[in-house]
Design a protein around this motif. Structure first.
Motif, PDB file in Angstrom:
ATOM      1  N   HIS A 129       0.974  -1.347  -0.006  1.00 43.20           N
ATOM      2  CA  HIS A 129       0.050  -0.156  -0.080  1.00 43.20           C
ATOM      3  C   HIS A 129       1.160   1.402  -0.223  1.00 43.20           C
ATOM      4  O   HIS A 129       1.918   1.273   0.711  1.00 43.20           O
ATOM      5  CB  HIS A 129      -1.209  -0.137   1.203  1.00 43.20           C
ATOM      6  N   THR A 218      -7.677   4.701  -6.836  1.00 46.32           N
ATOM      7  CA  THR A 218      -8.975   5.628  -6.671  1.00 46.32           C
ATOM      8  C   THR A 218      -8.561   7.265  -7.400  1.00 46.32           C
ATOM      9  O   THR A 218      -7.880   7.847  -6.874  1.00 46.32           O
ATOM     10  CB  THR A 218      -9.013   5.391  -5.289  1.00 46.32           C
ATOM     11  N   TYR A 220      -9.989   9.037  -6.118  1.00 44.30           N
ATOM     12  CA  TYR A 220      -9.954  10.082  -5.187  1.00 44.30           C
ATOM     13  C   TYR A 220      -8.673  10.210  -3.325  1.00 44.30           C
ATOM     14  O   TYR A 220      -8.828  10.862  -2.944  1.00 44.30           O
ATOM     15  CB  TYR A 220     -11.766   9.649  -3.916  1.00 44.30           C
ATOM     16  N   ASP A 221      -8.140   9.757  -4.783  1.00 43.34           N
ATOM     17  CA  ASP A 221      -6.725   9.534  -3.928  1.00 43.34           C
ATOM     18  C   ASP A 221      -6.241  11.642  -3.479  1.00 43.34           C
ATOM     19  O   ASP A 221      -6.287  11.651  -4.551  1.00 43.34           O
ATOM     20  CB  ASP A 221      -5.210   8.893  -5.078  1.00 43.34           C
ATOM     21  N   ASP A 249     -17.460   3.866  -5.557  1.00 43.15           N
ATOM     22  CA  ASP A 249     -16.640   3.206  -4.724  1.00 43.15           C
ATOM     23  C   ASP A 249     -15.983   4.971  -4.268  1.00 43.15           C
ATOM     24  O   ASP A 249     -15.788   5.350  -5.540  1.00 43.15           O
ATOM     25  CB  ASP A 249     -16.020   2.554  -4.871  1.00 43.15           C
ATOM     26  N   SER A 251     -13.714   5.276  -1.990  1.00 42.97           N
ATOM     27  CA  SER A 251     -11.858   5.650  -0.899  1.00 42.97           C
ATOM     28  C   SER A 251     -10.977   6.055  -1.635  1.00 42.97           C
ATOM     29  O   SER A 251     -11.529   6.268  -2.583  1.00 42.97           O
ATOM     30  CB  SER A 251     -11.818   3.482  -1.366  1.00 42.97           C
ATOM     31  N   GLU A 252     -10.227   6.887  -0.573  1.00 42.58           N
ATOM     32  CA  GLU A 252      -9.356   8.045  -0.374  1.00 42.58           C
ATOM     33  C   GLU A 252      -8.459   6.959  -0.471  1.00 42.58           C
ATOM     34  O   GLU A 252      -8.532   5.692  -0.199  1.00 42.58           O
ATOM     35  CB  GLU A 252      -9.951   8.912  -0.269  1.00 42.58           C
ATOM     36  N   HIS A 253      -6.788   7.645  -0.484  1.00 35.27           N
ATOM     37  CA  HIS A 253      -5.936   6.811  -0.197  1.00 35.27           C
ATOM     38  C   HIS A 253      -6.060   5.557   0.730  1.00 35.27           C
ATOM     39  O   HIS A 253      -5.588   4.937   0.336  1.00 35.27           O
ATOM     40  CB  HIS A 253      -4.610   7.757   0.033  1.00 35.27           C
ATOM     41  N   ALA A 255      -8.520   4.214   2.388  1.00 33.57           N
ATOM     42  CA  ALA A 255      -9.475   3.075   2.395  1.00 33.57           C
ATOM     43  C   ALA A 255      -9.351   2.072   1.780  1.00 33.57           C
ATOM     44  O   ALA A 255      -9.730   1.349   1.746  1.00 33.57           O
ATOM     45  CB  ALA A 255     -10.300   3.922   2.141  1.00 33.57           C
ATOM     46  N   ILE A 256      -8.079   2.741   0.464  1.00 39.55           N
ATOM     47  CA  ILE A 256      -8.336   1.266  -0.710  1.00 39.55           C
ATOM     48  C   ILE A 256      -7.171   0.244  -0.121  1.00 39.55           C
ATOM     49  O   ILE A 256      -7.573  -0.933  -0.394  1.00 39.55           O
ATOM     50  CB  ILE A 256      -7.318   1.826  -1.643  1.00 39.55           C
ATOM     51  N   ALA A 259      -9.840  -1.396   3.724  1.00 42.01           N
ATOM     52  CA  ALA A 259     -11.082  -1.540   4.087  1.00 42.01           C
ATOM     53  C   ALA A 259     -12.103  -1.471   2.784  1.00 42.01           C
ATOM     54  O   ALA A 259     -12.877  -2.153   2.509  1.00 42.01           O
ATOM     55  CB  ALA A 259     -11.504  -0.563   4.797  1.00 42.01           C
ATOM     56  N   ASP A 260     -11.208  -0.960   1.420  1.00 43.60           N
ATOM     57  CA  ASP A 260     -11.836  -1.717  -0.060  1.00 43.60           C
ATOM     58  C   ASP A 260     -12.200  -2.759  -0.696  1.00 43.60           C
ATOM     59  O   ASP A 260     -11.085  -3.680  -0.806  1.00 43.60           O
ATOM     60  CB  ASP A 260     -11.694  -0.895  -0.789  1.00 43.60           C
TER      61      ASP A 260
END
Length: 285
Positions: A129, A218, A220-221, A249, A251-253, A255-256, A259-260
């Motif tokens: 990650h 994502t 939304y990062d 979806d 998810s941002e940086h 959450a990916i 928990a995604d």
């Protein structure tokens, strides 16, 4: 320039360390990972999943907290799963990935050797990650990892560095702050686009032959920006944007990686492409 507070806060831990601002550290997290079937050095890979999976945390992460979602997910699917701490700084507990990226790659090299020796496997698969998706490429290219790794899966990896939407450029306005960040948290400056280690890493091409690469990003990062700089270019690369698979979806940086479930499903597909199933908004099992 209008700055979002959420983005500004992503740099606060680094600036706090650089300026000597410390708070009482939380008690060391318990790591009942062996009881959960992960970091069990007695685990032997199965015929269905013949390679151990090594999880590589991101900046400010650690071998436990970063993987409380994905590690059990992979264990439940029959994988031998391991995780390491790297990039530790003296006197800074729990928050790792702050040391020089090249030195962290050497730590990863030693850990992969330990996992391969324990499991008897010839190669491992790596899942990382953020910095943990980029730093293994340094291991592959400069520290002998290319012959020991089958696949690398990066969740929001900073493969070509980041400017955090321009916030890192603010360091140029404060030479003293830039000096302290560089001296005390070199793992951060190593990840700024245009750093020496990133230039050396990407010189001559993004990938190495014989390794399967997957990047899961994502839109939304807010940390590795622009998000498309995460992508790799090469003959055995799959670049995935979560929102292309499931538009809702969000998810941002962080959450990916934490928990995604769609990212988890895509990770499982990358580790076992022969049995991959489509990833959709319903892929939460």
């Amino acid at each position: 320039m209008k700055l979002r507070w959420s983005r500004a806060l992503t740099l606060f831990p680094a600036l706090a360390l650089a300026c000597g601002l410390t708070t009482a550290a939380p008690a060391a997290a318990e790591a009942p990972t062996v009881r959960s079937g992960w970091n069990n050095f007695s685990c032997k890979p199965s015929a269905a999943h013949p390679r151990p999976v090594v999880l590589v945390h991101g900046t400010f992460g650690n071998s436990v907290d970063n993987w409380l979602g994905l590690a059990p997910y992979l264990v439940a699917r029959g994988y031998c799963v391991f995780s390491l701490d790297y990039g530790q700084l003296p006197g800074v507990p729990l928050f790792h990935g702050l040391g020089p990226v090249d030195a962290s790659a050497e730590q990863l090299a030693a850990y992969v050797d330990k996992v391969l020796a324990a499991t008897g496997a010839g190669k491992a698969d790596l899942v990382g990650h953020s910095q943990g998706g980029m730093m293994p490429r340094v291991y592959l290219k400069f520290h002998g990892g290319a012959d020991k790794v089958n696949a690398l899966v990066g969740l929001a990896p900073d493969n070509h560095g980041t400017d955090v939407d321009g916030l890192t450029r603010l360091l140029d306005l404060f030479p003293d702050a830039k000096k302290y960040v560089s001296e005390l948290t070199p793992g951060l400056t190593d990840q700024i686009a245009g750093s020496d280690i990133l230039n050396r890493l990407n010189e001559g091409g993004d990938t190495l032959p014989g390794i399967h690469y997957t990047v899961i990003a994502t839109r939304y990062d807010e940390v590795v920006t622009p998000y498309r700089t995460q992508f790799l270019d090469g003959p055995d690369v799959r670049n995935v944007v979560l929102q292309d698979l499931c538009p809702v979806d969000l998810s941002e940086h962080v959450a990916i990686g934490l928990a995604d479930r769609l990212a988890f499903h895509e990770t499982a597909n990358a580790l076992d492409p022969a049995h991959a199933t489509p990833t959709t908004c319903a892929s939460v099992g």
